[in-house]
Write an enzyme that holds these catalytic residues in place. Structure first.
Site, mmCIF file in Angstrom:
data_model
loop_
_atom_site.group_PDB
_atom_site.id
_atom_site.type_symbol
_atom_site.label_atom_id
_atom_site.label_comp_id
_atom_site.label_asym_id
_atom_site.label_seq_id
_atom_site.Cartn_x
_atom_site.Cartn_y
_atom_site.Cartn_z
ATOM 1 C CB SER A 38 2.728 70.466 103.089
ATOM 2 O OG SER A 38 2.171 70.990 104.276
ATOM 3 C CG HIS A 40 5.276 70.116 99.229
ATOM 4 N ND1 HIS A 40 5.625 68.813 99.500
ATOM 5 C CD2 HIS A 40 5.198 70.748 100.427
ATOM 6 C CE1 HIS A 40 5.739 68.652 100.802
ATOM 7 N NE2 HIS A 40 5.490 69.813 101.388
ATOM 8 C CE LYS A 70 8.765 68.124 101.881
ATOM 9 N NZ LYS A 70 9.729 68.628 102.857
#
Length: 301
Positions: A91, A119, A150
């Site tokens: 991240s 992610h 996300k």
């Protein structure tokens, strides 16, 4: 939603949580105890480390496969359950785990592998199925966790694994059992996002066009972006005070960039963290680069 996300990431079943943080913490508190151990990459998310209180923990450095291989060999038979914890996409640095090598080492030593792909889901791989698809390793990771905050643009999290493990978590994952569930509206939004990820690849294509463009421009202008190969760009400043000053100057130009300093990263690794979206236009990316070049004249970094 549980069936859909499990199939999407190549696992047997899944369980939902009201946050990605709760997914990681609840999972780990449920499966690891005083007779177990977690071997963790130095850059895994705090949500995972928060679930490791009450068990044994050993840091293996960042993507250090050789050290992991050595320590797993040395500690054979010492613990009941051994779990290696990594991220798919890290991240803060925007780089990837060495997933194929981790899979091979974990199989060699009969050790479980958990990957937080917060992610990676929706972004990595030809069909957006995450880091495992990117490496052609779907179905080879024991546990995959993720978030809907996300690429899904919602809130909530999940753990995807074997049917047997997920059944166990339905009884013992405290952040699921004793927490409010995600609302029906959020579940519906997450389902729709999952549908769009699978049926509108042009969104992901636009994202990668933006990512490649910004990487090219930042590199051309001499900015240090580390080893990022994802939609996350660390622009290294290496000074806490300067990070805040630069972020403030960017905000004056109507550009929002997160300043990341200690304790999120080491003091000497302070950086600006740029997250690229599919909705960004080239002119906006160029505005960011131009602004950074201008700011660098008065605040060298």
């Amino acid at each position: 939603m549980e069936r859909g996300i499990a199939k999407f990431v190549g696992q047997g079943d899944a369980i939902l949580f009201s946050s990605g943080f709760g997914a990681n913490a609840g999972l780990l508190r449920a499966i690891l105890g005083k007779n177990d151990i977690a071997y963790i990459d130095s850059y895994i998310h705090t949500s995972a480390t928060s679930g490791l209180i009450g068990t044994n923990v050993k840091h293996i450095g960042h993507n250090d496969i050789d050290y992991l291989d050595m320590i797993l060999e040395r500690e054979t038979g010492k613990y009941q359950t051994r779990l290696v914890i990594i991220d798919g996409v890290y991240s803060q640095n925007g780089d990837l785990s060495k997933l194929p090598q981790y899979i091979a080492v974990c199989k060699k030593h009969n050790c479980l592998l958990m990957m937080d792909d917060a992610h990676g889901i929706g972004v990595m791989g030809e069909n957006g199925r995450g880091t495992a698809e990117y490496y052609n390793c779907l179905g080879q990771v024991d546990i995959i966790t993720g978030t809907f905050s996300k690429s899904f643009g919602c809130v909530g999290g999940f753990v995807a694994a074997s049917e047997k493990l997920i059944q166990y978590l339905r009884y013992y994952a405290d952040s699921n059992v004793f927490s409010a569930a995600m609302t029906p509206q959020v579940a519906a939004s997450s389902l729709k996002a999952l549908e769009l990820i699978q049926t509108q690849p042009e969104i992901r294509k636009k994202l990668w066009t933006n990512v490649n463009y910004l990487r090219k421009r930042l590199t051309e202008e001499g900015f240090d972006i580390g080893c990022s190969i994802s939609a996350i760009f660390p622009i290294m400043v290496r000074d806490n005070k300067k990070v805040y000053e630069i972020a403030r100057e960017l905000q004056k130009r109507c550009i929002f960039v997160s300043g990341i300093t200690y304790p999120a990263v080491r003091t000497k690794e302070a950086r600006l963290r740029v997250s690229v979206l599919a909705s960004h236009e080239t002119v906006q990316l160029e505005q960011l680069v131009t602004a950074l070049v201008e700011i660098r004249k008065s605040i060298p970094f």
